[in-house]
Design a protein around this motif. Sequence first.
Motif, mmCIF file in Angstrom:
data_model
loop_
_atom_site.group_PDB
_atom_site.id
_atom_site.type_symbol
_atom_site.label_atom_id
_atom_site.label_comp_id
_atom_site.label_asym_id
_atom_site.label_seq_id
_atom_site.Cartn_x
_atom_site.Cartn_y
_atom_site.Cartn_z
ATOM 1 N N ASP A 11 -2.913 -1.497 94.926
ATOM 2 C CA ASP A 11 -3.174 -0.099 94.559
ATOM 3 C C ASP A 11 -2.191 0.447 93.529
ATOM 4 O O ASP A 11 -2.121 1.661 93.322
ATOM 5 C CB ASP A 11 -3.190 0.792 95.807
ATOM 6 N N ASP A 12 -1.420 -0.425 92.896
ATOM 7 C CA ASP A 12 -0.530 0.021 91.823
ATOM 8 C C ASP A 12 -1.040 -0.532 90.496
ATOM 9 O O ASP A 12 -1.240 -1.734 90.370
ATOM 10 C CB ASP A 12 0.905 -0.492 92.048
ATOM 11 N N THR A 13 -1.222 0.367 89.521
ATOM 12 C CA THR A 13 -1.610 -0.086 88.184
ATOM 13 C C THR A 13 -0.321 -0.215 87.383
ATOM 14 O O THR A 13 0.364 0.785 87.154
ATOM 15 C CB THR A 13 -2.533 0.949 87.499
ATOM 16 N N GLY A 14 0.011 -1.437 86.977
ATOM 17 C CA GLY A 14 1.278 -1.642 86.280
ATOM 18 C C GLY A 14 1.118 -2.337 84.942
ATOM 19 O O GLY A 14 0.329 -3.279 84.809
ATOM 20 N N ILE A 15 1.849 -1.829 83.946
ATOM 21 C CA ILE A 15 1.939 -2.496 82.641
ATOM 22 C C ILE A 15 3.415 -2.524 82.256
ATOM 23 O O ILE A 15 4.111 -1.508 82.366
ATOM 24 C CB ILE A 15 1.173 -1.734 81.526
ATOM 25 N N ALA A 16 3.884 -3.697 81.810
ATOM 26 C CA ALA A 16 5.273 -3.800 81.352
ATOM 27 C C ALA A 16 5.318 -4.584 80.053
ATOM 28 O O ALA A 16 4.434 -5.410 79.789
ATOM 29 C CB ALA A 16 6.123 -4.509 82.411
ATOM 30 N N ILE A 17 6.341 -4.300 79.260
ATOM 31 C CA ILE A 17 6.556 -5.099 78.055
ATOM 32 C C ILE A 17 8.007 -5.578 78.080
ATOM 33 O O ILE A 17 8.944 -4.787 78.234
ATOM 34 C CB ILE A 17 6.225 -4.306 76.771
ATOM 35 N N LEU A 18 8.147 -6.890 77.989
ATOM 36 C CA LEU A 18 9.462 -7.519 78.113
ATOM 37 C C LEU A 18 9.735 -8.331 76.859
ATOM 38 O O LEU A 18 8.896 -9.136 76.436
ATOM 39 C CB LEU A 18 9.458 -8.438 79.347
#
Length: 399
Positions: A11-18
Motif C-alpha cells: 500500500d505504499d507507492t514509492g519512487i526513488a532515484i539513486l
Amino acid sequence: MKILAIETSCDDTGIAILDVKDGKKPVFNVLSNIVSSQQIHQQYGGVFPMMAKREHQKNLVPVLVRALKQSGLLILTNKQLKSQSKTLKKILEKESILFEIIKEFLEKYEKPDVDIIAVTHGPGLEPCLWVGVNFAKALSCVWDIPIVPVNHIEAHILVNFLSTRPGLVDFPAMSLVVSGGHTQLILMKGIGKYKIIGETRDDAAGECFDKSAKILGLEYPGGPAIAKIASQFGRGQTSSKLPRPMINSKDYDFSFSGLKTAILYRVRDEQASPVVQTTGLSEKFVRKMCFEVQQAILDVLIKKTIKAAKDFKVKTIILGGGVSANNELRKQFVEKTKKELSPNSHGRENNGIKVIFPEKHLSTDNALMIAVTGYFNRTKKIAWQKLSANANLRVSKLL
Ligand code: KG4
Ligand code: ZN
C-alpha cells in the motif's frame, strides 16, 4: 550510474532515484526517495488489494514527477507519442486510469538521464505488483531504458548496505526480515547468496501487530499504533502473559496466529464484564495488551534469531522490514545480542556479533531499497517484454 526505482508491492507507492559511483566500494548518492502511503486503508483496518491497485494507478505519475523534480531530472518537452501510443495502451490495458495519466506525462516531459529502471516484481499483493511492473514496462518501452527486476525481500535486507560503512557487514550473516506479509530468517553468505532457513507457518509478525491492533480498536497499520501505546506502559506493572508460540521449537520457523487468537479471547473476556459493556475497553487495559503483544512478538523474534545466529556461527545479524522500525525491537535485539553473543560466549577474539538495521524510514516499504538492490543486481538487466510479476517470489537459493 543513475537508477530509477519503483515500489508498489503493498500500500505504499514509492519512487526513488539513486546515483551510484560504481567501484569496489560503491558510493551512493540519494537524489530522491518519495513514498506516498495510501491513507484510504486506515478506515478499513487492512489493505484491500484492488483498492490499493487503483490508488497506485493514481499516485505513480505524481510521485514520479516529484522524484524527478527533486533530482533535477524533470525537463519539459512537447511531443506526440504516435506509434508508441498503441504499444503503451497494450501494456497498460489493465491499468486504464494509469494509461491516461502516463500518456500525458510522457508527452510533456523529456526522457530523464537514467541508466536502469529497477522495479519490485515480487513478492507482494498481485494486483499491486502488476501496476508497478506495467508502469516500469511503459517507461522502459518509451524511454528505451533496461529493467532490473527486484525481489522485495532481498531489498529489505540490502537497504542496510546503503549507509553501512565498508567492512561492517561480515559474512556469513543472519537476516531477519519482518514485514506485514513475511517473517523469514535468511542465512546470507554474501550479497546474492541466500538460503531461507525458517519462516512463519501462518501470520507474519507485522500481520500479528495489525490484526491485534484491529481487535483492540486501534488504527491501521497496527505496528506503530501498538508500539506507541506500549511505550506508555510501565515495565514494573504486573501483567499476565500471552503465549510465545514456537519459541522453544528446534527449527527456525515461526507461528503468530495463535497469539492473535489469544488476544481475541482476552478482549472478549474483558468485554463480557458489565462495566466494559457500557464504557468500552479501558485505556489501561488497551495499554497493557499493547505492551504484552509487542513483548510476546519480540521475545519470539529475538530468541529464534539469536539461536539461528549461534547455530550457523554468523558474524552479523541484519534486520529489515516494517517491524524492524520498532524501537523496542531494536533496543532489545542489541541488548540481548550483547548478552548472549558476546565475544566470550561466541568464541570470537575481537568483537561480538554486530546487529545492523536500516534507518527507521527505510525499514518500512520504500523505493530506495529497490534502487540499492537494483544496483547490486545491475548485471541482470532485461527487456520490458520479459518482465512479469510473481506474488510468491522467494529469494533464490544460491547456497
Ligand atoms: O515492510 P512493510 O512496510 O510492508 C510489507 O512489506 O509488508 O511492513 C509493514 C508492516 C505492517 O504490518 C506494520 O504494522 C509493521 O510493518 N510496522 C511496525 C512498525 N512500523 C511498521 N510494527 C511494529 N512496530 C513498528 N514501529
Ligand atoms: Zn516490505
